[in-house]
Design an enzyme around this catalytic site. Structure first.
Site, short mmCIF file in Angstrom:
data_model
loop_
_atom_site.label_atom_id
_atom_site.label_comp_id
_atom_site.label_asym_id
_atom_site.label_seq_id
_atom_site.Cartn_x
_atom_site.Cartn_y
_atom_site.Cartn_z
N THR A 1 0.82 -1.21 0.00
CA THR A 1 0.00 0.00 0.00
C THR A 1 0.85 1.26 0.00
OG1 THR A 1 -1.60 -1.22 1.31
CG2 THR A 1 -1.83 1.17 1.26
N GLU A 2 0.63 2.13 -1.00
CA GLU A 2 1.31 3.42 -1.08
C GLU A 2 2.83 3.28 -0.96
OE1 GLU A 2 -0.68 6.11 -1.68
OE2 GLU A 2 -2.45 4.83 -1.56
N LEU A 3 3.35 2.16 -1.45
CA LEU A 3 4.79 1.85 -1.44
C LEU A 3 5.38 1.81 -0.03
CD1 LEU A 3 6.24 3.78 -4.53
CD2 LEU A 3 5.41 1.44 -4.40
#
Lengths: 428, 456
Positions: free
Chosen positions: B145-147
């Site tokens: 998620t979101e890097l």
């Protein structure tokens, strides 16, 4: 007896206890045959009319070309609240230029003032301006009506009351529902304070909603004791059969705070007490209903205390939502830091909800069947809440006697006391 | 022979409806169906569909030389299935070309990697299965998620069998190092790590249409010129973008589609770069060193940390209370509870509670349906409170059921009674998981083809 009354809010557009009280009292007066001319700054067209004339101040046009009004205007100047009286000026210029400006404007351009004034009807950023304009219109109303006494509710309408008095020569009664000290603690707004004090000084008699407030009026405003009378508020009896069907959908008991989330109402003490109760008893939910400048801080605090799945916020509630909230509640808490009266506990008791109230409230003077604690004593507050939740005998007793007690606090009776004050003012 | 790794994140949350205290214990529908349908339809029309078409055209034009990869969150996939099935179809067509790699992530685009290890593993498995079921592709690369990434998270990802993971090339982590190399996890060096080139990526996502930007307008030629300026020894430029950049965040009128349309041809004509997928890069590139990330990083905001989702009192309380349910939810068989459990974990809910309005406030506000973080918190907690009641009821009912012999009727018919009956299908996802092991061999073969083409 005919009364020119300057109120503020009126059902159904009510944002606080002030409007509720004005309405209840007016109804009580009308019941005793008193004629009431009730003036509100803004009428939306759907206020209920029950035996009194409703004047929409915004509908009253002031024409300064009439010499009569010119006359009144001069009288008004004399009252030293002239600085706020001129519409259509920038706020900056406003403060300084007013008095001079006014005279010039009146003798010079006349068209500026031949307009209808509109009022927003809510507490807003241009409040001072609105209050002053309201007073201006009030003088016009006063000259066009006959009455025996003027009755002004809270500082918002004191300038209007004063104006009416100066024009008509009739006695003025100001009704103190709250003071700047209740609203702001010790950080009083000087402008507001000045208006309040002037209103009380100019008034022939002063009505306070409790002895608690009477004491503030005597001590902080220096008003002579013989001029100040306490008339406790009351509460409208309601029969709302539709509320019998209200069901709560959670198993836990519900403890409710309902009111503006501001310094005056002590919401932080409610949060801290909730935390203490939840340490002992998980089978309870707390609800903070209302909004205000401290709301975000309360949300943050609840998150910090890690009780957010047991402590809920509803935002501002209106009308039947309030009744629904009461109907769902098991305990109602009013931890006000300084509460001139406090009608909401009465509304709770009317719905068979036991209440915990702060000793720093006017309503504590009239209620026997309520638990009273000092607002700052979070332990006592938590203890009281826990007690009502857990000791059935206590709860039952509060419900049974509380309801009766509240049903006897009728506006009709309060109105009789007010009429007595009118008589004193008129025939003294 | 250097590579551009072009990767797109596709995500939509199930936004919550206005859920008031009065609904708690009474109303168990949490989602703003209208809003969710409206948004995904709009985004599909403006972004997903035209962008997919563009990519399909490019693949047809350039064959194996052009590759992209996607990670599509489970919540986005479900919304597409519900509201815009044609988007699933168009992704399928992309999948059929064999040039597109699909990455795994947490099903709900959640913060579970930070909240609960079991839940993290479970959601990754759910997502992997969903992707395989829809696109016939078994992901081997992971994008959290979101890097969001840390050494610990990388270790878990390796443990789940992934060989490559993507994260942000955060300045404070890299220091003097370049993001344009393959790195590996600091705990388990078997996991290769691709780092986002945030400067070039953000040129596309944030600055592309900004007239105040000194480089505006950005053309494919200029971009390739920048690529060529990169030191010849550097091996890979990772362009990781929100897919919505194409057409939604940057409108069609900004020329974003034209930019991408011309990018491949310009790259092939004027540079020695080619396009590579993580799978291919895994096979061809050796890590130059381990990357040490003791504290989690992400691709969000200037700070590139977690503070968009966690850190203030509101977020921390909501997060703690949510993950405190994990154990109980695991014992629930109710399908709707399982679904809500996933949807409530979506990171956006925490993003809405972010209070750092002043740094990157505009970006946050653009995506935020709430007037303030406080409102977001109140609404989420109301929903969560109801969810907790349901979970508690379901667990209690299950206990009753398991303790009472079959013949004896349920003494306390709670609401959840009926749900225990339809318990089974929760296991539905499993069979798909074991499907085709063949998928793995494919991309490697493609990688060879690609290299032959671009070397000419």
């Amino acid at each position: 007896m005919r009364v020119l009354m300057f109120g503020w809010e009126f059902p159904p557009h009510i944002t606080g206890g002030l409007g509720t009280a004005c309405f209840g009292l007016t109804k009580g007066l009308v019941k005793h045959g008193t004629e009431v001319i009730f003036v509100v700054p803004k009428a939306f067209g759907d206020e209920t009319k029950e035996g009194f004339r409703l004047v929409n101040a915004s509908d009253v046009s002031i024409d300064f070309k009439e010499s009569l009004n010119q006359e009144h205007w001069k009288k008004f100047q004399y009252m030293e609240i002239g600085s706020n009286l001129v519409p259509y000026l920038d706020p900056e210029e406003y403060e300084m230029a007013v008095t001079k400006e006014v005279r010039e404007t009146i003798s010079g351009s006349q068209s500026v003032f031949s307009k209808q004034f509109t009022f927003s009807g809510k507490y807003g950023p241009n409040l001072m301006e609105e209050v002053s304009r309201y007073a201006l219109v009030a003088s016009s109303i006063a000259s066009g009506n006959t009455f025996d006494v003027i009755h002004a509710h809270d500082w918002l309408t004191y300038p209007a009351g004063i104006a009416a008095k100066h024009i008509s020569g009739k006695p003025l009664v100001v009704h103190v529902h709250a003071t700047e000290f209740d609203r702001s603690g010790e950080k009083v707004n000087q402008v507001v304070y000045d208006i309040e004090r002037q209103g009380m000084e100019e008034a022939d008699l002063v009505i306070t909603v409790s002895n608690f407030t009477r004491q503030i009026v005597l001590e902080k405003y220096g008003i002579p004791a013989e001029k100040v009378f306490t008339v406790h508020n009351a509460v409208e009896p309601v029969d709302r059969p539709e509320l019998d069907g209200v069901q709560k959908h959670v198993r836990e008991k519900i403890v409710t705070f309902l009111g503006r989330v501001t310094y005056q109402k002590g919401p932080d003490y409610f949060v801290e007490a909730a935390y203490k109760v939840l340490q002992k008893d998980d089978n309870v939910r707390f609800v903070m209903a209302g909004s205000g400048d401290l709301l975000n801080r309360m949300v943050r605090r609840v998150a910090q205390l890690k009780i957010a799945t047991k402590f809920h916020f509803t935002g501002f509630l209106a009308g039947t939502e309030v009744d629904t909230m009461f109907a769902m509640s098991d305990v109602y808490v009013m931890p006000s830091v300084s509460e001139p009266f406090g009608i909401s506990p009465l509304e709770a008791m009317r719905s068979n909800v036991p209440v915990v109230i702060s000793k720093q409230s006017g309503v504590a003077e009239v209620l026997k069947h309520a638990l009273k604690v000092d607002f700052w004593d979070v332990d006592a507050l938590a203890d009281a809440i826990y007690g009502i939740l857990h000791y059935d005998g206590l709860r039952q007793m509060f419900i049974r006697y509380g309801k009766t007690e509240v049903d006897n606090l009728k506006w009709e009776n309060a109105a009789l006391n007010v009429i007595e004050v009118y008589n004193k003012a008129v025939y003294r | 022979m250097r590579s551009i790794c072009l990767y797109f994140q596709v995500h939509q949350p199930f936004r919550l409806r206005t859920y008031r205290f009065f609904n708690i214990g009474n109303d168990h529908h949490y989602y703003d169906d209208y809003q969710n349908r409206h948004i995904i339809r709009r985004v599909a029309e403006k972004s997903y569909l035209p962008a997919n078409k563009l990519i399909l055209d490019l693949i047809r034009e350039f064959g194996s030389a052009f590759r992209v990869s996607f990670s599509i969150s489970g919540t986005a996939l479900e919304q597409m299935e519900m509201y815009v099935p044609e988007v699933i179809q168009s992704f399928r067509r992309l999948a059929e070309t064999g040039q597109v790699e699909f990455l795994a992530e947490t099903y709900a685009h959640s913060l579970s990697a930070l909240g609960n290890k079991d839940e993290f593993y479970r959601q990754v498995e759910l997502h992997r299965n969903k992707v395989e079921q829809l696109f016939g592709y078994k992901p081997t690369t992971f994008r959290n998620t979101e890097l969001i990434y840390s050494d610990r998270i990388g270790e878990m990802v390796a443990d789940m069998g992934f060989h490559t993971m993507m994260t942000e090339g955060a300045k404070h982590v890299l220091g003097w190092k370049s993001p344009n190399f393959m790195y590996c996890n600091n705990i388990n060096p078997k996991l290769k790590v691709l780092l986002r080139n945030f400067r070039l990526s953000d040129d596309l996502t944030f600055r592309f249409s900004s007239h105040e930007w000194s480089e505006w307008p950005l053309t494919a030629e200029k971009f390739v010129y920048w690529l060529n300026a990169i030191d010849a020894r550097e091996e890979v430029v990772n362009l990781f973008l929100d897919y919505e950049t194409l057409g939604e965040h940057q409108w069609k009128e900004t020329g974003i589609f034209d930019f991408f349309k011309h990018l491949p041809a310009t790259v092939f004509a004027k540079s020695d770069f080619t396009f590579g997928n993580p799978e291919a890069l895994y096979n061809t590139l050796q890590p130059v060193s381990a990357i040490s990330v003791p504290h989690p990083i992400s691709w969000a905001d200037e700070e590139r940390d977690l503070t968009a989702w966690l850190g203030n009192e509101l977020q921390d309380e909501a997060f703690a209370k949510l993950y405190a349910c994990s154990q109980k939810v695991a014992r629930c068989t109710d399908l709707q509870i399982q679904k809500d459990w996933l949807f409530l974990q979506t990171s956006n809910h925490f993003y809405y509670m972010c209070t750092k309005w002043f740094s990157s406030g505009e970006v946050h506000k653009y995506f935020n349906p709430y007037g303030s973080p406080y409102e977001a918190f109140i609404n989420f907690m109301n929903v969560l409170s109801d969810f907790i009641i349901r979970v508690d009821d379901a667990v209690a009912a299950e206990l009753t059921v398991s303790m009472v012999p079959d013949s004896v009727p349920d003494p306390k018919p709670l609401k959840t009674k009926k749900t225990t009956a339809k318990a089974k299908p929760a296991a539905k996802a499993k069979p798909a998981a074991k499907a085709k092991p063949a998928a793995k061999a494919k991309p490697a073969a493609k990688a060879q083809k690609k290299s032959s083409k671009s070397s000419k």
